[in-house]
Design an enzyme around this catalytic site. Sequence first.
Site, short mmCIF file in Angstrom:
data_model
loop_
_atom_site.label_atom_id
_atom_site.label_comp_id
_atom_site.label_asym_id
_atom_site.label_seq_id
_atom_site.Cartn_x
_atom_site.Cartn_y
_atom_site.Cartn_z
N GLY A 33 -5.49 50.21 -2.33
CA GLY A 33 -5.23 50.36 -4.07
C GLY A 33 -4.15 50.85 -4.52
N CYS A 34 -2.77 51.27 -3.53
CA CYS A 34 -1.38 51.27 -3.18
C CYS A 34 -0.70 50.86 -3.81
CB CYS A 34 -1.68 52.85 -2.41
SG CYS A 34 -0.02 54.13 -2.22
#
Lengths: 110, 135, 102
Positions: free
Chosen positions: A108-109
């Site tokens: 999710g980064c």
Amino acid sequence: MSYQVNGHTIEHDEEGYITTLSDWSKELADEIAKTENIDMTDEHWEVVNFLREYYDEYQIAPAVRVLIKAIKKSMGPDKGNNKYMYELFPYGPAKQACKIAGLPKPTGCV
Amino acid sequence: MSDIKKFLYVNRKPPYGTIYALESLEVVLIGAAFEQDVSLAFLDDGVFQLTRGQNTDAIGVKNFSPTFRALGDYEVTKLYVERESLDERGLTEGDLQEITYEDEDDDWEEKPSIRVVSRAEMAEIMADQDVVLSF
Amino acid sequence: MSTLHTVNKSPFGNATLSSCLGHCLPGDAVLLIEDAVYGALDGSAMADQVKSRMGEVALYVLDGDLKARGIDAGKLVSGAKCVGYDGFVDLVTEHDRTQSWL
């Protein structure tokens, strides 16, 4: 693209994350930290080791807020806060610390 | 806080034959950043995702079953598992790994995340959502 | 409050439609698309289970997928309604949520 450690060549992706997790060593961590302009202190190592243990247990690199909460629980509020973590890793504790710890980029980064 | 929506991720596939299960888990982890009211449902072959003792060494893919135990850190604390789906597969709750979370509102007491529910209860849970995402 | 359920797999190859029917509540609608349209065939091994829910759950079949497979609407269980893509959109808007059964 690769890092050079003790005569060994260790591949990394275009952002500097190593491609084979088992390639990691403390010497490599120091090498990656140099490319991130970070001088590794005991405080840095504490976070890097914490991340490696977290990954070993759960098979993920935690998101920043999850990392900070987990550090707070384990090491107390003096260390488990944004300010402390960003002072150690100015370009993002999850991103930089994960890279140094030899983990994949946190899910999710972006 | 009125814009918090109820999201249900429905998992009906076994863990390694297709990419669905891993994709679902990744979306849950990413979506957790949006601070919505998230629940996970495991039914049909999806219950196989939660079995204990998975070891993928011989098939060359990542064993992501330990990651379910990190969901509590992401404030995902409701994993509904359908009892009929377990029964049909000869499984009991004891065949599933233990997944817990620490309840912030109850002095960080450790509580189970897995809640075994009947098919009828699962239908009601599905009908109670704003958004249902299927995998 | 009601749900539109969409199913896209043949019920003769896996249990998705069966699971969907087992989780529908009265007032819901089931829309069969792609290979799931075979699930609306009358006289099939699936027909009794489909018909058993039709008093309380509306059954729709996507017309284009039916035609593509050469199935005449007269072959479907009675009460099944054919809809086009516009009808699909209407169904989505008429229900509170859509749940895809993959």
